[in-house]
Design an enzyme around this catalytic site. Structure first.
Site, PDB file in Angstrom:
ATOM      1  CB  CYS A  27      -0.958   0.137   1.325  1.00 29.98           C
ATOM      2  SG  CYS A  27      -1.652  -1.582   1.373  1.00 29.98           S
ATOM      3  CG  HIS A  48      -1.817   4.543   5.162  1.00 28.18           C
ATOM      4  ND1 HIS A  48      -1.754   4.470   3.818  1.00 28.18           N
ATOM      5  CD2 HIS A  48      -1.795   3.123   5.552  1.00 28.18           C
ATOM      6  CE1 HIS A  48      -2.013   3.141   3.387  1.00 28.18           C
ATOM      7  NE2 HIS A  48      -2.112   2.439   4.365  1.00 28.18           N
ATOM      8  CD  GLU A  89      -1.923   7.829   9.162  1.00 27.56           C
ATOM      9  OE1 GLU A  89      -2.792   6.991   8.938  1.00 27.56           O
ATOM     10  OE2 GLU A  89      -1.377   8.618   8.290  1.00 27.56           O
ATOM     11  CE  LYS A  91      -5.533   4.472   1.734  1.00 19.27           C
ATOM     12  NZ  LYS A  91      -4.668   5.183   1.891  1.00 19.27           N
ATOM     13  CG  HIS A  96      -6.453   0.984   1.012  1.00 24.36           C
ATOM     14  ND1 HIS A  96      -5.263   1.300   0.108  1.00 24.36           N
ATOM     15  CD2 HIS A  96      -5.733   0.505   2.109  1.00 24.36           C
ATOM     16  CE1 HIS A  96      -4.229   1.068   0.550  1.00 24.36           C
ATOM     17  NE2 HIS A  96      -4.233   0.582   1.635  1.00 24.36           N
ATOM     18  CG  PHE A 105      -0.377  -5.508   4.461  1.00 26.52           C
ATOM     19  CD1 PHE A 105      -0.573  -5.766   5.719  1.00 26.52           C
ATOM     20  CD2 PHE A 105      -1.354  -5.784   3.436  1.00 26.52           C
ATOM     21  CE1 PHE A 105      -2.132  -5.888   6.082  1.00 26.52           C
ATOM     22  CE2 PHE A 105      -2.416  -5.849   3.837  1.00 26.52           C
ATOM     23  CZ  PHE A 105      -2.871  -5.964   5.202  1.00 26.52           C
TER      24      PHE A 105
END
Lengths: 431, 446
Positions: A181, A321, A332, A353, A358, A417
């Site tokens: 991502c 994010h 975050e 998002k 996403h 990830f």
């Protein structure tokens, strides 16, 4: 003297539409691109909805030489259309004099969707239930019959970058990264470094991805990473909200034209914003979890700020994010608090998002485009579906309504990830 | 500020002819072939039935004890990368977390975790077919797959972490975890060009100061039914099934395709002063990098540019970056995949680059005994080039005795030759997609 890198063109294909301005307006109105999944029949899946690109026809974007791209996979088609939009937006289609050897491509592009029906036919035929093993002879018999050479090849993650190189005669450096991502943020960061150093004068950069196919959704469902709010899919993506239950899978592409400032000016291009900072780190912790101190995320933001030579007080907007998973949003937030200290509560943070889902490898590119538009219009897009504050997420997420405010510089985060962290900073053009 | 110099201090090849720099180099000199009839599965129904295979790569030998259970979520590609990283780190004498926890080095560490990164090329990792086929079969009745049943129950037969086995960035993720590398981490996915691009980008990353050390290179396994089928459909493979160990013949007049393989290599790149300060052994210096795209029609994805335009451009950019001209190259590390078209294209680029010197400059091509390791190929070639420089010896291209006159290269065949080498140009390219990259390695001078 450091070569400066500016953005001179932008294009995106998103679940909210296929051109810059209308999608931007929809984001400011907190509209949703989420609906029941139609790419395949997902009615029995744990997650039955997604943010799909709708009514998309590549031929409308590239009506000349379309035939040479007609075998391209879904992600590559998005990339080509977005690149065409960006290239034309930068005025590079109108007989601009560019040295093709100094024009490169750096994408954070995903793999193409698998040819699911053919793959399954071979796998099911090849499985020997008695021996509990794959009979590779039976498998191959069906696979040779069903699988198509070009369709298989077009799934390779470097294909989109190859298509774009051909279309725009970009003979310079050509890369694809696939850091999950974080990929397109990383691609734009590395492309910026290449222009700064002189390895290229123009880079076509960004990302494209589509994982809205049975195996893609299977993978994320098995990880329990996706929201399963099937009864209310439009409100399912709720970053930073206490009731969040996972991310909503989207698809699409975002492509930017990056250009060395002086040469852009010489050819009369209109720079939209300057890329001033890039930071990249690894958590080096666990494949499945983010480090509890969010050390990698805060290190990436700090590296980008240091690269930009900007003070935290000069950041007027953070594009998070903000996936809407329990862990990401909490950590975050912690990372932003760690880096911004007492200023953390003053800087508006939002996650688009919440509206377009996403876009996986392409997420960072569309989010950076949003940052450029926020600077242009001095307007911050909202985080939609925000209803219940979470004590672990106690910052200003611009809930539900866009906000007018001066934006001189914006910071955009992408985390992948396995502990990939990338941050970019864009700033209003100054002489 | 003077430019930061980047040197090579560790080599970790993981190949069908040997694991680790010494074993690999000795096998290259002896002309060993690691290609055989496929044993990983029954290849009888495939038109190409050979592969480069590596026996006995156990994750436990390359990670701290506490990390052994992670092997469950590692595709073969990841295992190969983890093995290569261990070999490279060990070779470089870096006391990373892995080496300290395994008790193979005594503390303190000699590298700051925030100043070491990873840049590892990876392929499109093929899902484990037997595992996936078993699960898909569970959602079918009388040979008919039901997507509805898959969604409601079939998918539950896959382990929850299933997706994480196959994300390309998991090579770098596991390596950064095992060795505690918190610096920049990237995963280049550009087919066979990946390793060269990753090493080139790591070179830039160290030079611009954001890290001092990088574990870089690439790894891939094409030794599985899906990858073999894809390469076969692309008509890239040799059909010399009766002579598997001699099937891959780069630049030979009778070459008929490449051979799939598994493996790769990781390399330690290090900023010169950092390397000197810890007393590292320096193999060579990396001084040039260039990259390009052929920009050819994607309608014929397996057909390279006939004149090797992109390979030539990447090579010229790499030479310019190194500040040398083609007259100073002492050896070419060719990619030599062994297909008629790709070898012709690469040879054309090398001829154009070297001009009249094409009859004098020796060319090394090692895939005859190794095959095509996809994203790992370039790192293996790069390591061979560094070792050739260090040993002043060029290993031969095995099974390419009769060099194609149309290629017109001075290919080293038969026995290894002695050669003083100050500059090597190492070439890599993707067999489809158009990406090319070249690296210039220089003999280290303090």
């Amino acid at each position: 003297m450091k070569r400066r890198v500016v953005i001179t063109g932008m294009g995106w294909i998103t679940p909210l539409g296929h051109d810059i301005e209308s999608v931007w307006q929809r984001l400011l109105r907190a509209e949703s691109g989420v609906a029941a999944t139609t790419n395949f029949d997902a009615r029995t899946f744990p997650t039955q909805f997604s943010a799909e690109v709708k009514n998309f026809d590549l031929e409308k974007f590239i009506n000349d030489r379309y035939d040479e791209h007609k075998a391209a996979s879904r992600n590559t088609r998005f990339a080509l259309a977005a690149a065409e939009m960006a290239w034309c937006g930068a005025g590079l289609n109108a007989g601009a004099q560019v040295d093709p050897e100094q024009v490169g491509v750096y994408l954070g592009g995903g793999e193409g969707p698998i040819d699911f029906d053919s793959f399954v036919a071979a796998a099911v035929a090849g499985w020997n239930a008695e021996k509990k093993d794959l009979d590779s002879i039976r498998w191959a018999e069906v696979a040779y019959q069903k699988l198509n050479a070009v369709r298989e090849f077009e799934q390779d993650p470097n294909c989109a970058a190859g298509h774009i190189a051909y279309r725009f005669n970009a003979q310079g450096p050509n890369f694809n990264t696939l850091t999950a991502c974080a990929a397109s943020t990383q691609a734009i960061g590395e492309a910026t470094c290449m222009i700064r150093r002189g390895d290229a004068d123009i880079m076509i950069s960004g990302g494209a991805h589509s994982m809205i196919h049975p195996l893609g959704v299977t993978g994320f469902n098995r990880l329990t990473a996706l929201s399963t709010r099937n009864d209310s899919c439009i409100t399912a993506s709720r970053p930073f909200d206490a009731t969040r239950d996972g991310f909503v899978l989207g698809e699409g592409a975002g492509i930017l034209i990056l250009e060395e400032y002086e040469s852009a000016r010489r050819r009369g291009a209109r720079p939209l914003a300057e890329i001033v900072g890039y930071g990249s780190t690894a958590d080096a912790f666990r494949v499945t979890d983010i480090h509890e101190s969010a050390r990698g995320a805060s290190a990436a933001m700090r590296a980008a700020l240091s690269d930009a030579n900007l003070d935290i007080a000069e950041i007027d907007y953070i594009s998070a994010h903000g996936t809407g998973t329990e862990e990401n949003d909490k950590l975050e937030t912690l990372a932003i608090r760690t880096v911004f200290g007492s200023l953390a509560k003053n800087v508006p943070i939002s996650s688009i998002k919440s509206m377009m889902g996403h876009l996986v490898a392409a997420a960072g590119a569309v989010e950076l485009i949003t940052c450029v538009l926020a600077i242009r219009d001095d307007t911050v897009p909202p985080t939609s579906n925000f209803s219940t504050p979470d004590p672990n997420c106690d910052l200003d997420y611009v809930p539900n309504k866009a906000r007018k405010k001066p934006v001189r510089a914006a910071l955009s985060n992408s985390f992948g990830f396995g502990g990939q962290n990338d941050t970019l900073i864009v700033r209003r053009i100054s002489e | 500020m003077t430019a930061r110099r980047v040197v090579i201090t560790g080599l970790g090849p993981v190949t069908p002819i040997g694991i680790g720099a010494t074993a690999f180099w000795n096998a290259l000199l002896e002309g060993v072939s690691g290609i055989r009839r496929v044993r990983a599965f029954d290849p009888s129904r495939f038109d190409s039935q050979m592969a480069g295979e590596i026996d006995g790569v156990e994750v436990g030998n390359y990670v701290p004890k506490s990390y052994r259970k992670a092997a469950k979520i590692m595709a073969r590609d990841i295992v190969l990368a983890v093995a290569g990283a261990y070999e490279a780190v060990k070779d470089a004498g870096l006391r990373t977390k892995c080496m300290l926890e395994r008790g193979e080095a005594n503390g303190p560490s000699n590298v700051d975790p925030t100043r070491i990164g990873a840049n590892i090329g990876a392929g499109l990792i093929c899902a484990d077919l037997p595992e996936l086929a078993a699960a898909l079969h569970s959602a079918s009745e009388n040979g008919q797959f039901s997507l509805a049943r898959w969604g409601s129950e079939g998918m539950n037969n896959l382990t929850p972490l299933w997706l994480l086995k196959f994300l390309p960035n998991m090579l770098a993720c596991h390596v950064t975890i095992v060795h505690d590398c918190q610096g920049p981490s990237n995963t280049i996915t550009c087919g066979e060009a990946s390793s060269h691009l990753a090493i080139g980008e790591a070179f830039r990353t160290i030079a611009r100061g954001v890290e001092d050390v990088c574990i870089c290179g690439g790894a891939e396994s094409k030794d599985n039914a899906m990858a073999l089928l894809r390469q076969s459909l692309g008509k890239r493979l040799s059909r010399r099934n009766d002579l598997p160990d001699k099937a891959c013949r780069p630049f030979a007049v009778d070459r008929d395709g490449t051979v799939v393989s598994e493996g790769g290599g990781l390399v330690i790149l290090e900023e010169l002063e950092h390397a000197k300060a810890r007393g590292a052994t320096i193999y060579a210096e990396l001084v040039g990098f260039g990259a390009s795209n052929d920009a050819c029609s994607p309608a014929q994805p397996s057909v390279p540019h006939p004149e090797g335009r992109g390979i030539l451009l990447a090579s010229r950019k790499a030479l310019r970056d190194a500040g040398i001209d083609a007259g100073q190259i002492d050896m070419i590390g060719a990619f030599g995949v062994g297909t008629p078209e790709h070898d012709r294209s690469e040879a054309a680029a090398i001829r154009a680059l070297l001009g009249e010197r094409v009859t004098q400059v020796p060319v090394m091509a090692i895939k005859g005994g190794i095959g095509n390791n996809g994203a790992g190929s370039g790192a293996i070639d790069f390591i061979a080039a560094v070792l050739a420089m260090q040993n002043a010896t060029i290993p031969p291209a095995i099974h390419s005795a009769e060099v194609d006159p149309a290629c017109g290269l001075k290919l080293v065949t038969g026995k290894p030759i002695d050669a003083r080498i100050d500059h090597v140009l190492s070439i890599g390219f993707a067999m489809g997609g158009g990406q090319n990259a070249a690296l210039v390695i220089r003999r280290y001078r303090p």
